[in-house]
Design a protein around this motif. Structure first.
Motif, PDB file in Angstrom:
ATOM      1  N   LYS A  71      41.568  44.397  47.304  1.00 16.04           N
ATOM      2  CA  LYS A  71      41.320  45.530  46.211  1.00 16.04           C
ATOM      3  C   LYS A  71      39.799  45.859  45.855  1.00 16.04           C
ATOM      4  CE  LYS A  71      45.592  44.727  43.513  1.00 16.04           C
ATOM      5  NZ  LYS A  71      45.766  44.145  41.978  1.00 16.04           N
ATOM      6  N   TYR A  72      39.457  46.756  45.190  1.00 19.97           N
ATOM      7  CA  TYR A  72      38.229  47.113  44.385  1.00 19.97           C
ATOM      8  C   TYR A  72      38.423  47.187  43.007  1.00 19.97           C
ATOM      9  CZ  TYR A  72      34.194  49.633  42.370  1.00 19.97           C
ATOM     10  OH  TYR A  72      33.197  50.073  41.606  1.00 19.97           O
ATOM     11  N   ILE A  73      37.961  46.362  42.474  1.00 20.50           N
ATOM     12  CA  ILE A  73      38.014  46.189  41.084  1.00 20.50           C
ATOM     13  C   ILE A  73      36.750  46.357  40.077  1.00 20.50           C
ATOM     14  CG2 ILE A  73      38.859  44.681  38.909  1.00 20.50           C
ATOM     15  CD1 ILE A  73      40.320  42.856  41.204  1.00 20.50           C
ATOM     16  N   HIS A  74      36.607  47.300  39.332  1.00 24.44           N
ATOM     17  CA  HIS A  74      35.469  47.569  38.488  1.00 24.44           C
ATOM     18  C   HIS A  74      35.610  47.284  37.194  1.00 24.44           C
ATOM     19  CE1 HIS A  74      32.750  51.274  37.051  1.00 24.44           C
ATOM     20  NE2 HIS A  74      32.156  50.189  37.098  1.00 24.44           N
ATOM     21  N   TYR A  75      34.362  46.415  36.913  1.00 23.23           N
ATOM     22  CA  TYR A  75      34.373  45.555  35.362  1.00 23.23           C
ATOM     23  C   TYR A  75      33.496  46.077  34.594  1.00 23.23           C
ATOM     24  CZ  TYR A  75      37.254  41.862  37.770  1.00 23.23           C
ATOM     25  OH  TYR A  75      38.035  40.975  38.232  1.00 23.23           O
ATOM     26  N   SER A  76      33.337  45.970  33.294  1.00 17.67           N
ATOM     27  CA  SER A  76      32.104  46.123  32.444  1.00 17.67           C
ATOM     28  C   SER A  76      31.572  44.872  32.479  1.00 17.67           C
ATOM     29  CB  SER A  76      32.662  46.233  31.097  1.00 17.67           C
ATOM     30  OG  SER A  76      33.125  45.192  30.690  1.00 17.67           O
ATOM     31  N   GLN A  77      30.276  45.006  32.134  1.00 14.99           N
ATOM     32  CA  GLN A  77      29.441  43.683  32.245  1.00 14.99           C
ATOM     33  C   GLN A  77      29.927  42.414  31.559  1.00 14.99           C
ATOM     34  OE1 GLN A  77      26.441  46.005  29.822  1.00 14.99           O
ATOM     35  NE2 GLN A  77      25.864  43.814  28.857  1.00 14.99           N
ATOM     36  N   SER A  78      30.824  42.345  30.572  1.00 14.21           N
ATOM     37  CA  SER A  78      31.579  41.255  30.048  1.00 14.21           C
ATOM     38  C   SER A  78      32.602  40.772  30.740  1.00 14.21           C
ATOM     39  CB  SER A  78      31.700  41.491  28.548  1.00 14.21           C
ATOM     40  OG  SER A  78      32.821  42.644  28.517  1.00 14.21           O
ATOM     41  N   GLU A  80      35.430  42.876  31.376  1.00 13.14           N
ATOM     42  CA  GLU A  80      36.568  43.825  31.181  1.00 13.14           C
ATOM     43  C   GLU A  80      36.907  44.540  32.174  1.00 13.14           C
ATOM     44  OE1 GLU A  80      37.826  47.533  28.466  1.00 13.14           O
ATOM     45  OE2 GLU A  80      36.152  46.585  27.913  1.00 13.14           O
ATOM     46  N   ILE A  81      38.356  44.805  32.561  1.00  9.71           N
ATOM     47  CA  ILE A  81      38.646  45.431  33.916  1.00  9.71           C
ATOM     48  C   ILE A  81      38.902  46.902  33.375  1.00  9.71           C
ATOM     49  CG2 ILE A  81      40.483  46.084  35.468  1.00  9.71           C
ATOM     50  CD1 ILE A  81      41.371  43.126  35.564  1.00  9.71           C
ATOM     51  N   LEU A  82      37.989  47.918  34.228  1.00 10.51           N
ATOM     52  CA  LEU A  82      37.852  49.241  33.995  1.00 10.51           C
ATOM     53  C   LEU A  82      38.769  50.137  34.885  1.00 10.51           C
ATOM     54  CD1 LEU A  82      34.080  49.607  33.559  1.00 10.51           C
ATOM     55  CD2 LEU A  82      35.855  49.287  31.654  1.00 10.51           C
ATOM     56  N   SER A  83      39.158  49.488  36.164  1.00 14.54           N
ATOM     57  CA  SER A  83      39.948  50.183  36.991  1.00 14.54           C
ATOM     58  C   SER A  83      40.219  49.630  38.281  1.00 14.54           C
ATOM     59  CB  SER A  83      39.322  51.464  37.547  1.00 14.54           C
ATOM     60  OG  SER A  83      38.133  51.446  38.244  1.00 14.54           O
ATOM     61  N   GLU A  84      41.271  49.522  38.949  1.00 17.27           N
ATOM     62  CA  GLU A  84      41.434  48.837  40.234  1.00 17.27           C
ATOM     63  C   GLU A  84      41.986  49.752  41.062  1.00 17.27           C
ATOM     64  OE1 GLU A  84      44.051  45.305  39.872  1.00 17.27           O
ATOM     65  OE2 GLU A  84      43.461  45.144  37.725  1.00 17.27           O
ATOM     66  N   LYS A  85      41.436  49.707  42.433  1.00 14.05           N
ATOM     67  CA  LYS A  85      42.252  50.475  43.467  1.00 14.05           C
ATOM     68  C   LYS A  85      42.545  49.492  44.778  1.00 14.05           C
ATOM     69  CE  LYS A  85      41.065  54.773  45.632  1.00 14.05           C
ATOM     70  NZ  LYS A  85      42.152  55.596  44.915  1.00 14.05           N
ATOM     71  N   ASP A  86      43.770  49.774  45.469  1.00 15.14           N
ATOM     72  CA  ASP A  86      44.044  48.924  46.629  1.00 15.14           C
ATOM     73  C   ASP A  86      42.953  49.429  47.757  1.00 15.14           C
ATOM     74  OD1 ASP A  86      45.841  47.335  45.393  1.00 15.14           O
ATOM     75  OD2 ASP A  86      47.670  48.612  45.877  1.00 15.14           O
ATOM     76  N   LEU A  87      42.609  48.432  48.532  1.00 16.17           N
ATOM     77  CA  LEU A  87      41.717  48.833  49.676  1.00 16.17           C
ATOM     78  C   LEU A  87      42.754  48.618  51.151  1.00 16.17           C
ATOM     79  CD1 LEU A  87      38.359  47.061  48.759  1.00 16.17           C
ATOM     80  CD2 LEU A  87      38.920  49.508  48.697  1.00 16.17           C
ATOM     81  N   PHE A 344      26.418  56.104  39.070  1.00 20.62           N
ATOM     82  CA  PHE A 344      25.796  54.899  38.838  1.00 20.62           C
ATOM     83  C   PHE A 344      24.773  54.953  37.662  1.00 20.62           C
ATOM     84  CE2 PHE A 344      21.941  52.754  39.956  1.00 20.62           C
ATOM     85  CZ  PHE A 344      22.006  51.449  39.506  1.00 20.62           C
ATOM     86  N   LEU A 345      24.139  55.942  37.548  1.00 18.67           N
ATOM     87  CA  LEU A 345      23.071  56.170  36.596  1.00 18.67           C
ATOM     88  C   LEU A 345      23.616  56.267  35.116  1.00 18.67           C
ATOM     89  CD1 LEU A 345      20.667  58.346  38.719  1.00 18.67           C
ATOM     90  CD2 LEU A 345      20.272  55.873  37.935  1.00 18.67           C
ATOM     91  N   LEU A 346      25.037  56.900  35.362  1.00 19.02           N
ATOM     92  CA  LEU A 346      25.353  57.204  33.931  1.00 19.02           C
ATOM     93  C   LEU A 346      26.033  55.981  33.189  1.00 19.02           C
ATOM     94  CD1 LEU A 346      27.761  60.242  35.171  1.00 19.02           C
ATOM     95  CD2 LEU A 346      25.546  60.330  33.745  1.00 19.02           C
ATOM     96  N   PRO A 347      25.971  56.143  31.810  1.00 19.33           N
ATOM     97  CA  PRO A 347      26.935  55.106  30.785  1.00 19.33           C
ATOM     98  C   PRO A 347      28.266  55.057  31.388  1.00 19.33           C
ATOM     99  CG  PRO A 347      25.252  56.598  29.490  1.00 19.33           C
ATOM    100  CD  PRO A 347      25.574  57.011  30.915  1.00 19.33           C
ATOM    101  N   LEU A 348      29.160  53.989  31.086  1.00 20.62           N
ATOM    102  CA  LEU A 348      30.170  53.596  31.404  1.00 20.62           C
ATOM    103  C   LEU A 348      31.293  54.758  30.795  1.00 20.62           C
ATOM    104  CD1 LEU A 348      30.766  49.817  31.251  1.00 20.62           C
ATOM    105  CD2 LEU A 348      30.772  51.314  33.480  1.00 20.62           C
TER     106      LEU A 348
END
Length: 361
Positions: A71-78, A80-87, A344-348
């Motif tokens: 999976k690709y798992i996108h987190y905040s810096q702390s 917190e899971i923001l999104s998940e995607k199967d690979l 990437f340059l944008l805020p979450l």
């Protein structure tokens, strides 16, 4: 069949050599670095890249050196899971492992290390090239695979403009069984809430982790001495209070072999060939890191060019068809890479959800 000289024994040059070896086309590969200079980072290989590699190497050897990502798992810096995607069939491997596998298939008498190749100009439709500034290189075809800052390319297209991308990377590998045990075979990416700063984690084996950080060069700076202590301090200053997994990896890592990737791209792509010189991989089309398509694109370049060399007798027509086939896909990856860079340059809170940091055509 023509004699081919390949300049540069990175992934693209070694891939080209392997395809030529498989097709019994005469070649020699020249590399200015030493055989043991394997510094660098790691590669993400989508399914297409694995399929292309399977034609020139024992793919089981590759599988022993890296791992498939679930999976690709996108987190905040702390954390917190923001999104998940199967690979689906996405593989990660270190650069040194892939280089070693590709080099093992090349006969030693066809590969020269610590050899400097210099383009002096052209005469009668062929490049005048010197080896170590004295011996003339005799070849019908010159394949330039000497990287994104290609000296061969810059010698031909002297008015080209390479511009800095607003993102650089620190890439490193840590061998730590305890930390690796905390990570499943997923692609983890932590993102700062204000944008422009990320930390990626990929597990290579039961004890080895590939990690990287990406940073906006207009906001974050590393001391240009690039010493291990400077890099370590940069990482501690900017990531030391992130999720405990991130901070633990940073603190436990050594930095002697950390790689600073200063990213550049061509403002406008050059032609993929000139006279009897043809470009492949980053020498033809530097791709910014967000595409994760550098290796696969180099493999497709090598496969396509070799296939055309087997089919065509006219060199000009061979090179024309090669560029005609490869350039449209490269244009897509460049466009996708720039889109991912802007995200990437944008805020979450301004980033689109479920974005996968791999460019697909």
């Amino acid at each position: 069949m023509s004699k081919v000289a390949i300049i540069g024994a990175g992934v693209s040059g070694l891939s080209m050599a392997n395809y030529l070896e498989k097709n019994n086309i005469d070649y020699h590969l020249y590399e200015r670095r030493t055989q043991n200079d394997l510094k660098g980072h790691g590669f993400i290989l989508p399914k297409e890249g694995i399929e292309l590699l399977s034609e020139i190497i024992n793919i089981d050897e590759l599988y022993k050196k890296g791992s498939f990502l679930k999976k690709y798992i996108h987190y905040s810096q702390s954390g917190e899971i923001l999104s998940e995607k199967d690979l689906d069939d996405v593989f990660v491997v270190s650069r040194s492992a892939l280089i070693e596998i590709l080099a093992n298939s090349i006969p030693s008498d066809k590969l020269s290390y610590e050899t400097t190749v210099t383009l002096k100009g052209f005469s009668h439709g062929k490049a005048d090239i010197l080896i170590d500034d004295h011996a003339k290189l005799e070849a019908d075809i010159v394949v330039a695979s000497d990287g994104s800052r290609s000296r061969i390319r810059r010698g031909i297209f002297q008015d080209e403009n390479m511009k800095a991308v607003l993102e650089n990377e620190v890439v490193n590998i840590i061998e730590n069984e305890e930390l690796a045990g905390q990570i499943e075979n997923n692609f983890l990416k932590f993102h700062h809430e204000n944008g422009g700063l990320t930390f990626g984690v990929l597990k290579l084996s039961s004890s080895k982790i590939l990690w990287y950080c990406q940073f906006d060069i207009t906001k974050f700076f590393i001391n240009e001495e690039y010493t291990p202590d400077c890099i370590r301090q940069f990482m501690l200053d900017h990531f030391g209070n992130w999720n405990p997994l991130v901070s633990s990896i940073i603190e436990e890592s050594g930095y002697e072999n950390a790689h600073i990737w200063r990213v550049y791209e061509l403002e406008k792509l050059n032609p993929f060939y000139h006279e009897n010189v043809v470009f492949i991989g980053d020498a033809a089309h530097p791709l910014i890191p967000f595409t994760s398509q550098g290796v696969t694109s180099a493999l497709k370049d090598s496969f396509t060019l070799t296939d055309l060399l087997n089919k065509e007798n006219d060199l000009e027509e061979t090179f024309r068809k090669y560029e005609e086939e490869r350039r449209p896909e490269i244009d897509i990856h460049i466009k996708n890479g720039r889109t991912l860079l802007q995200q990437f340059l944008l805020p979450l809170n301004e980033q689109p959800k479920n974005t996968l940091p791999i460019s697909y055509k």
